[in-house]
Design a protein around this motif. Structure first.
Motif, short mmCIF file in Angstrom:
data_model
loop_
_atom_site.label_atom_id
_atom_site.label_comp_id
_atom_site.label_asym_id
_atom_site.label_seq_id
_atom_site.Cartn_x
_atom_site.Cartn_y
_atom_site.Cartn_z
N TRP A 190 19.02 17.07 0.82
CA TRP A 190 18.21 15.53 0.48
C TRP A 190 18.69 14.61 1.47
CZ3 TRP A 190 19.18 10.77 -0.55
CH2 TRP A 190 18.21 9.85 -1.08
N ASN A 191 20.05 14.43 1.59
CA ASN A 191 20.66 13.45 2.59
C ASN A 191 20.22 13.67 3.92
OD1 ASN A 191 22.28 11.28 1.22
ND2 ASN A 191 23.11 13.05 0.17
N ARG A 192 20.22 14.83 4.33
CA ARG A 192 19.63 15.19 5.85
C ARG A 192 18.18 14.84 5.93
NH1 ARG A 192 20.70 15.41 11.01
NH2 ARG A 192 19.82 17.00 12.04
N GLY A 193 17.50 15.27 4.95
CA GLY A 193 16.08 14.83 4.92
C GLY A 193 16.09 13.09 5.19
N ALA A 194 16.68 12.55 4.28
CA ALA A 194 16.73 10.95 4.21
C ALA A 194 17.22 10.29 5.38
CB ALA A 194 17.62 10.67 2.98
N TYR A 195 17.87 11.11 6.09
CA TYR A 195 18.38 10.67 7.56
C TYR A 195 17.36 10.78 8.67
CZ TYR A 195 21.22 10.55 11.74
OH TYR A 195 21.95 10.20 13.00
N LEU A 196 16.77 11.99 8.55
CA LEU A 196 15.65 12.21 9.50
C LEU A 196 14.43 11.14 9.22
CD1 LEU A 196 16.06 15.90 9.63
CD2 LEU A 196 16.54 14.53 11.31
N VAL A 197 14.10 11.29 8.01
CA VAL A 197 12.88 10.51 7.73
C VAL A 197 12.99 9.21 7.96
CG1 VAL A 197 11.31 9.62 5.92
CG2 VAL A 197 11.82 12.11 6.12
N GLY A 198 14.22 8.51 7.28
CA GLY A 198 14.41 7.15 7.45
C GLY A 198 15.10 6.46 8.79
N GLY A 199 15.86 7.56 9.37
CA GLY A 199 16.48 7.05 10.74
C GLY A 199 15.48 7.28 11.98
N LEU A 200 15.99 8.61 12.21
CA LEU A 200 15.26 9.06 13.76
C LEU A 200 13.83 9.24 13.67
CD1 LEU A 200 17.81 11.87 14.97
CD2 LEU A 200 17.07 9.74 16.16
N GLY A 201 13.35 9.68 12.50
CA GLY A 201 12.01 9.98 12.45
C GLY A 201 11.06 8.67 12.46
N HIS A 202 11.83 7.59 11.61
CA HIS A 202 11.11 6.34 11.58
C HIS A 202 9.78 6.28 10.91
CE1 HIS A 202 10.23 7.16 15.96
NE2 HIS A 202 9.20 6.27 15.95
N CYS A 203 9.73 7.09 9.97
CA CYS A 203 8.30 7.11 9.48
C CYS A 203 7.95 5.86 8.81
CB CYS A 203 8.44 8.37 8.18
SG CYS A 203 9.12 10.06 9.07
N ILE A 204 8.70 4.94 8.44
CA ILE A 204 8.22 3.66 7.82
C ILE A 204 7.50 2.73 8.73
CG2 ILE A 204 10.48 2.35 8.05
CD1 ILE A 204 9.91 1.23 5.42
N ALA A 205 7.78 3.11 10.26
CA ALA A 205 7.04 2.18 11.12
C ALA A 205 5.42 2.47 10.71
CB ALA A 205 7.43 3.12 12.55
N CYS A 206 4.98 3.52 10.38
CA CYS A 206 3.64 3.68 10.31
C CYS A 206 3.25 3.85 8.66
CB CYS A 206 3.17 5.23 10.79
SG CYS A 206 3.10 4.91 12.80
N HIS A 207 3.97 4.59 7.79
CA HIS A 207 3.85 4.65 6.74
C HIS A 207 4.35 3.55 5.74
CE1 HIS A 207 2.01 8.62 6.73
NE2 HIS A 207 2.76 9.07 7.91
N GLY A 208 4.76 2.41 6.23
CA GLY A 208 5.02 1.35 5.49
C GLY A 208 4.21 0.37 5.78
N SER A 209 4.13 -0.69 4.97
CA SER A 209 3.44 -1.90 4.92
C SER A 209 4.14 -2.97 5.67
CB SER A 209 2.71 -2.48 3.70
OG SER A 209 3.86 -2.74 2.63
N ARG A 210 3.56 -3.89 6.26
CA ARG A 210 4.20 -5.02 7.13
C ARG A 210 3.48 -6.41 6.69
NH1 ARG A 210 6.44 -3.04 11.89
NH2 ARG A 210 5.93 -0.95 12.48
N ASN A 211 4.38 -7.38 6.84
CA ASN A 211 4.06 -8.70 6.33
C ASN A 211 3.26 -9.35 7.76
OD1 ASN A 211 5.99 -9.47 8.15
ND2 ASN A 211 7.69 -9.92 6.64
N ALA A 212 3.19 -10.70 7.50
CA ALA A 212 2.57 -11.44 8.47
C ALA A 212 3.19 -11.45 9.85
CB ALA A 212 2.23 -12.76 7.83
N LEU A 213 4.50 -11.30 9.57
CA LEU A 213 5.43 -11.29 10.82
C LEU A 213 5.50 -10.25 11.61
CD1 LEU A 213 7.69 -14.45 10.12
CD2 LEU A 213 5.67 -14.39 11.65
N GLY A 214 4.93 -8.82 10.97
CA GLY A 214 5.03 -7.90 11.62
C GLY A 214 6.27 -6.99 11.02
#
Length: 427
Positions: free
Chosen positions: A193-217
């Protein structure tokens, strides 16, 4: 009177100085001092190979290369609501690339978002995620990049509107929205699980697309991978925590791995920007790492279900008979040959539209993009000759596309809100 006015300015000046000092401190926190003078860096073939693999996991070439150009030579324009940023040259060219960087400079860029010369980097380079990358992995990527062919492509100046083009504005943004932080394993979870969290949240930077953004990006980290519209590109990255969008909690684990490996399963297929991610990145990852990502994604907190709609206003009671009739006619002429008379699709070729959550989720943005522009699944080892969707934007106007999408979202048991011409004009 002048003396009184002067004294009145003193508190303002003090507060301004304190604010500036706070911004400076917030931008320098967490930084290790850089070594003086040349630094020896000896890499092994194993470290270089690991770096090559990690660069694939981070999809580095996807942004730092342009079609027809040298790999990692940069120059790709990234459109944002604030202007266009151009990716930098990562080859070992000493003038235009990172040939005169050492491993500490490279680590500072990933972990702190600061260039070799101390310049603050724009978060289009996702150091807000890469800050979690370990020093060992950073060194491995650096070792690999030193082996790619040097290329003298000069870096392009970004074209941002004032004040977004200033280091001062960027410093304030970073003070508000960026904190350098290493990845910290959750001891209550498994190593996988921790390896997956590291890849998804770090190198994979999935939140860059699958996360919402505020008015300042800035990505709204507290909302996690709850989905969001990709700025300027007008693709919607669906929520990875919602069973109504792209959540995989109830999938078979092997199906999640297959989707990331090949881009297609019996349940779903990837399109748009995610097809590029699979093509350039995830198809090359090991089954162990894909399995770790699957484990992590399957345990994401589930997004709360929306409030039950008023039964008087449910989509099924808001369908216009004329719209449905027009949409059915267009579907029969343009779509049924591949997707079937009843939206059943064709196994291994064309996805079903009946009961497909990509069709029925609240946002119809991706459907609009596909009908207008068409697209292909990624070509992968497991699916080397994928079927594609032809574009119809040149033969159907916005009203006709709205009609056929409204029909597809309301036929064969589908019950999603219709699409209007107004919706089409805003995408």
């Amino acid at each position: 009177m002048k003396r009184v006015a002067l004294y009145g300015l003193v508190p303002v000046a003090v507060l301004l100085a304190l604010a500036i000092a706070t911004v400076v401190w917030l931008n320098l926190r967490g930084e290790d001092p850089l070594p003086d003078g040349p630094v020896a860096f000896d890499s092994s073939p194993a470290q270089v190979e690991r770096g090559r693999y990690l660069a694939l996991a981070g999809n580095c070439a996807g942004c730092h290369s342009i079609r027809g150009g040298a790999a990692y030579a940069g120059g790709l324009g990234i459109a944002t609501p604030f202007g266009t940023l151009y990716t930098s040259n990562l080859t070992p060219d000493p003038t235009h690339g990172i040939g005169n960087w050492n491993a500490a400079h490279f680590w500072r860029a990933l972990h702190n978002g600061r260039s070799k010369d101390g310049r603050l980097l724009y978060p289009a380079f996702p150091y807000t995620s890469f800050t979690a990358v370990t020093r060992a992995d950073s060194d491995a990527i650096y070792a690999y990049l030193r082996t790619v062919p040097a290329d003298a492509t000069p870096n392009k100046a970004s074209k941002l509107r004032f004040p977004y083009d200033t280091q001062a504005a960027l410093a304030v943004w970073r003070a508000l929205f960026f904190t350098p932080a290493p990845f910290i394993a959750d001891r209550t979870q498994s190593a996988e699980w921790n390896r997956g969290a590291y890849l998804v949240g770090g190198l994979g930077h999935c939140i860059a697309c699958h996360g919402s953004r505020n008015a300042l990006g800035a990505t709204e980290d507290r909302r996690g991978l709850s989905g969001g519209l990709i700025p300027v590109e007008n693709w919607y990255a669906p929520s990875l925590g919602s069973p109504r969008e792209a959540g995989v909690a109830h999938w078979d684990r092997q199906q999640v791995i297959q989707l990331l490996k090949t881009g297609s399963t019996a349940q779903a297929s990837v399109i748009g920007p995610m097809a590029a991610v699979v093509f350039r990145s995830t198809q090359y990852l090991s089954d162990a790492d894909l399995g770790a990502m699957a484990t992590y994604l399957q345990q994401l907190p589930e997004d709360p279900a929306p409030a039950r709609p008023d039964p008087v206003r449910t989509p099924s009671l808001r369908r216009d008979a004329g719209t449905m009739a027009r949409g059915e006619g267009i579907y029969a002429q343009r779509c049924a040959y591949c997707h079937g008379d009843a939206g059943q699709g064709a196994v291994g070729a064309y996805p079903p539209l009946a009961g497909n959550r990509a069709v029925t989720m609240d946002s119809a943005v991706n459907l609009m993009q596909m009908v207008r522009h068409g697209g292909f699944l990624p070509a992968t080892a497991g699916n080397p000759r994928p079927y594609g969707m032809p574009p119809f934007g040149h033969v159907l106007d916005d009203g006709q596309i709205a009609d056929v999408l409204s029909y597809v979202r309301g036929a064969w048991g589908n019950d999603a809100a219709p699409v209007s011409r107004r919706d089409m004009m805003h995408r």
